[in-house]
Design a protein around this motif. Sequence first.
Motif, PDB file in Angstrom:
ATOM      1  N   HIS A  96     -52.162 -72.064  21.637  1.00 37.38           N
ATOM      2  CA  HIS A  96     -52.369 -71.670  20.237  1.00 37.38           C
ATOM      3  C   HIS A  96     -51.200 -70.837  19.703  1.00 37.38           C
ATOM      4  N   GLU A  97     -50.116 -70.827  20.446  1.00 35.88           N
ATOM      5  CA  GLU A  97     -48.974 -69.972  20.119  1.00 35.88           C
ATOM      6  C   GLU A  97     -48.456 -70.190  18.699  1.00 35.88           C
ATOM      7  N   THR A  98     -48.414 -71.439  18.239  1.00 39.03           N
ATOM      8  CA  THR A  98     -47.847 -71.734  16.917  1.00 39.03           C
ATOM      9  C   THR A  98     -48.920 -71.982  15.863  1.00 39.03           C
ATOM     10  N   ASP A  99     -50.160 -71.574  16.135  1.00 36.76           N
ATOM     11  CA  ASP A  99     -51.247 -71.818  15.180  1.00 36.76           C
ATOM     12  C   ASP A  99     -50.936 -71.287  13.789  1.00 36.76           C
ATOM     13  N   ALA A 100     -50.484 -70.031  13.707  1.00 35.29           N
ATOM     14  CA  ALA A 100     -50.226 -69.421  12.399  1.00 35.29           C
ATOM     15  C   ALA A 100     -49.111 -70.164  11.664  1.00 35.29           C
ATOM     16  N   ALA A 101     -48.059 -70.510  12.388  1.00 38.05           N
ATOM     17  CA  ALA A 101     -46.962 -71.260  11.779  1.00 38.05           C
ATOM     18  C   ALA A 101     -47.441 -72.629  11.306  1.00 38.05           C
ATOM     19  N   ASP A 102     -48.303 -73.267  12.098  1.00 36.57           N
ATOM     20  CA  ASP A 102     -48.827 -74.580  11.722  1.00 36.57           C
ATOM     21  C   ASP A 102     -49.688 -74.491  10.464  1.00 36.57           C
ATOM     22  N   VAL A 103     -50.437 -73.402  10.340  1.00 37.18           N
ATOM     23  CA  VAL A 103     -51.260 -73.208   9.140  1.00 37.18           C
ATOM     24  C   VAL A 103     -50.373 -73.089   7.906  1.00 37.18           C
ATOM     25  N   VAL A 104     -49.302 -72.331   8.022  1.00 40.74           N
ATOM     26  CA  VAL A 104     -48.386 -72.160   6.885  1.00 40.74           C
ATOM     27  C   VAL A 104     -47.758 -73.492   6.494  1.00 40.74           C
ATOM     28  N   ARG A 105     -47.325 -74.235   7.483  1.00 38.66           N
ATOM     29  CA  ARG A 105     -46.676 -75.520   7.190  1.00 38.66           C
ATOM     30  C   ARG A 105     -47.665 -76.570   6.683  1.00 38.66           C
ATOM     31  N   GLY A 106     -48.925 -76.444   7.076  1.00 31.70           N
ATOM     32  CA  GLY A 106     -49.910 -77.448   6.688  1.00 31.70           C
ATOM     33  C   GLY A 106     -50.762 -77.061   5.499  1.00 31.70           C
ATOM     34  N   ARG A 107     -50.392 -75.989   4.821  1.00 26.23           N
ATOM     35  CA  ARG A 107     -51.216 -75.519   3.705  1.00 26.23           C
ATOM     36  C   ARG A 107     -51.171 -76.499   2.527  1.00 26.23           C
ATOM     37  N   ARG A 108     -52.138 -76.355   1.635  1.00 27.34           N
ATOM     38  CA  ARG A 108     -52.187 -77.192   0.432  1.00 27.34           C
ATOM     39  C   ARG A 108     -50.987 -76.878  -0.473  1.00 27.34           C
ATOM     40  N   PRO A 109     -50.535 -77.848  -1.260  1.00 25.56           N
ATOM     41  CA  PRO A 109     -49.358 -77.618  -2.121  1.00 25.56           C
ATOM     42  C   PRO A 109     -49.522 -76.439  -3.071  1.00 25.56           C
ATOM     43  N   GLN A 167     -51.235 -73.716  -2.523  1.00 27.37           N
ATOM     44  CA  GLN A 167     -51.717 -72.554  -1.781  1.00 27.37           C
ATOM     45  C   GLN A 167     -50.571 -71.747  -1.203  1.00 27.37           C
ATOM     46  N   GLY A 168     -50.658 -70.426  -1.301  1.00 28.50           N
ATOM     47  CA  GLY A 168     -49.644 -69.556  -0.715  1.00 28.50           C
ATOM     48  C   GLY A 168     -49.842 -69.410   0.778  1.00 28.50           C
ATOM     49  N   PRO A 169     -48.813 -68.992   1.501  1.00 27.26           N
ATOM     50  CA  PRO A 169     -48.895 -68.852   2.959  1.00 27.26           C
ATOM     51  C   PRO A 169     -49.989 -67.887   3.429  1.00 27.26           C
ATOM     52  N   LEU A 170     -50.062 -66.712   2.810  1.00 21.47           N
ATOM     53  CA  LEU A 170     -51.044 -65.734   3.260  1.00 21.47           C
ATOM     54  C   LEU A 170     -52.469 -66.181   2.950  1.00 21.47           C
ATOM     55  N   SER A 171     -52.645 -66.815   1.814  1.00 19.88           N
ATOM     56  CA  SER A 171     -53.956 -67.355   1.456  1.00 19.88           C
ATOM     57  C   SER A 171     -54.411 -68.387   2.484  1.00 19.88           C
ATOM     58  N   ALA A 172     -53.485 -69.230   2.921  1.00 14.52           N
ATOM     59  CA  ALA A 172     -53.814 -70.255   3.918  1.00 14.52           C
ATOM     60  C   ALA A 172     -54.182 -69.609   5.251  1.00 14.52           C
ATOM     61  N   ALA A 194     -42.491 -66.445  11.490  1.00 13.94           N
ATOM     62  CA  ALA A 194     -41.380 -66.008  10.641  1.00 13.94           C
ATOM     63  C   ALA A 194     -40.559 -67.205  10.168  1.00 13.94           C
ATOM     64  N   ALA A 195     -40.323 -68.152  11.071  1.00 14.01           N
ATOM     65  CA  ALA A 195     -39.567 -69.353  10.702  1.00 14.01           C
ATOM     66  C   ALA A 195     -40.320 -70.166   9.659  1.00 14.01           C
ATOM     67  N   ALA A 196     -41.643 -70.290   9.822  1.00 11.41           N
ATOM     68  CA  ALA A 196     -42.443 -71.061   8.872  1.00 11.41           C
ATOM     69  C   ALA A 196     -42.463 -70.382   7.502  1.00 11.41           C
ATOM     70  N   LEU A 197     -42.535 -69.065   7.484  1.00 10.25           N
ATOM     71  CA  LEU A 197     -42.515 -68.341   6.216  1.00 10.25           C
ATOM     72  C   LEU A 197     -41.165 -68.506   5.519  1.00 10.25           C
ATOM     73  N   ALA A 198     -40.097 -68.493   6.305  1.00  5.84           N
ATOM     74  CA  ALA A 198     -38.763 -68.699   5.725  1.00  5.84           C
ATOM     75  C   ALA A 198     -38.669 -70.093   5.107  1.00  5.84           C
ATOM     76  N   GLU A 199     -39.223 -71.086   5.798  1.00  3.52           N
ATOM     77  CA  GLU A 199     -39.241 -72.453   5.258  1.00  3.52           C
ATOM     78  C   GLU A 199     -40.045 -72.520   3.963  1.00  3.52           C
ATOM     79  N   ALA A 200     -41.049 -71.638   3.853  1.00  3.96           N
ATOM     80  CA  ALA A 200     -41.902 -71.623   2.670  1.00  3.96           C
ATOM     81  C   ALA A 200     -41.249 -70.882   1.506  1.00  3.96           C
ATOM     82  N   GLY A 201     -40.061 -70.346   1.730  1.00  2.00           N
ATOM     83  CA  GLY A 201     -39.328 -69.684   0.659  1.00  2.00           C
ATOM     84  C   GLY A 201     -39.361 -68.174   0.683  1.00  2.00           C
ATOM     85  N   VAL A 202     -39.957 -67.581   1.721  1.00  2.00           N
ATOM     86  CA  VAL A 202     -39.964 -66.126   1.830  1.00  2.00           C
ATOM     87  C   VAL A 202     -38.580 -65.698   2.307  1.00  2.00           C
TER      88      VAL A 202
END
Length: 208
Positions: A69-82, A84-89, A142-150
Amino acid sequence: MNDELGLRERKKLRTRAAISAAAIELFLERGFDAVGVAEVARAAEVSKRTLFAYFPAKEDLVLHRFADHETDAADVVRGRRPDQGPLSALREAFVRGLAEHEPVTGLCDAPAVVAVFRLVTGTPALVARLAEFTGAGEAALAAALAEAGVPAPDAGLAAAQITAIRRTLAEANMAAVAAGVPARERLPEARATAERAFTMLSSGVGFA
């Protein structure tokens, strides 16, 4: 050919699960430090070489369940609805995990899961190894958030805060369940605490 590859992969998964199950049974019976890798290999009816091919470190015999489950949080950010914000997801996923009593949230009172919780929290070597997986998960987030524009360094700072909150929530749930509180009984408080924590995060990290 595909069927052959599929069969081979399923066999590997069964072998991996059998080795881990044999190890955990021994660890629960006698303690993590009292059982050697050679003994685990004998119990699982594999060679030490095979064991280490599946589990590079003794601690991984237990903690691979967390590592999966190491990348669960990153996967949630990358798989969020268009829309939806990262933290909301992340908030939505964690609260849903509580309702479904996912072990990663700490809110699972299945006897086997509780036994592993107690084994991990009571074994310094496992606690230290788990911290490594947590750190890797934080870097992935952190990498997923950066990809999301943070922007940097905000992505790394936010990932550290989010990871700490998720860990703290899970540990509190785990402690309650290990103390004998039924997961269903703990759920309302766990959900309310998670909602409050993510509201605090939303105010602090500056994005939804």
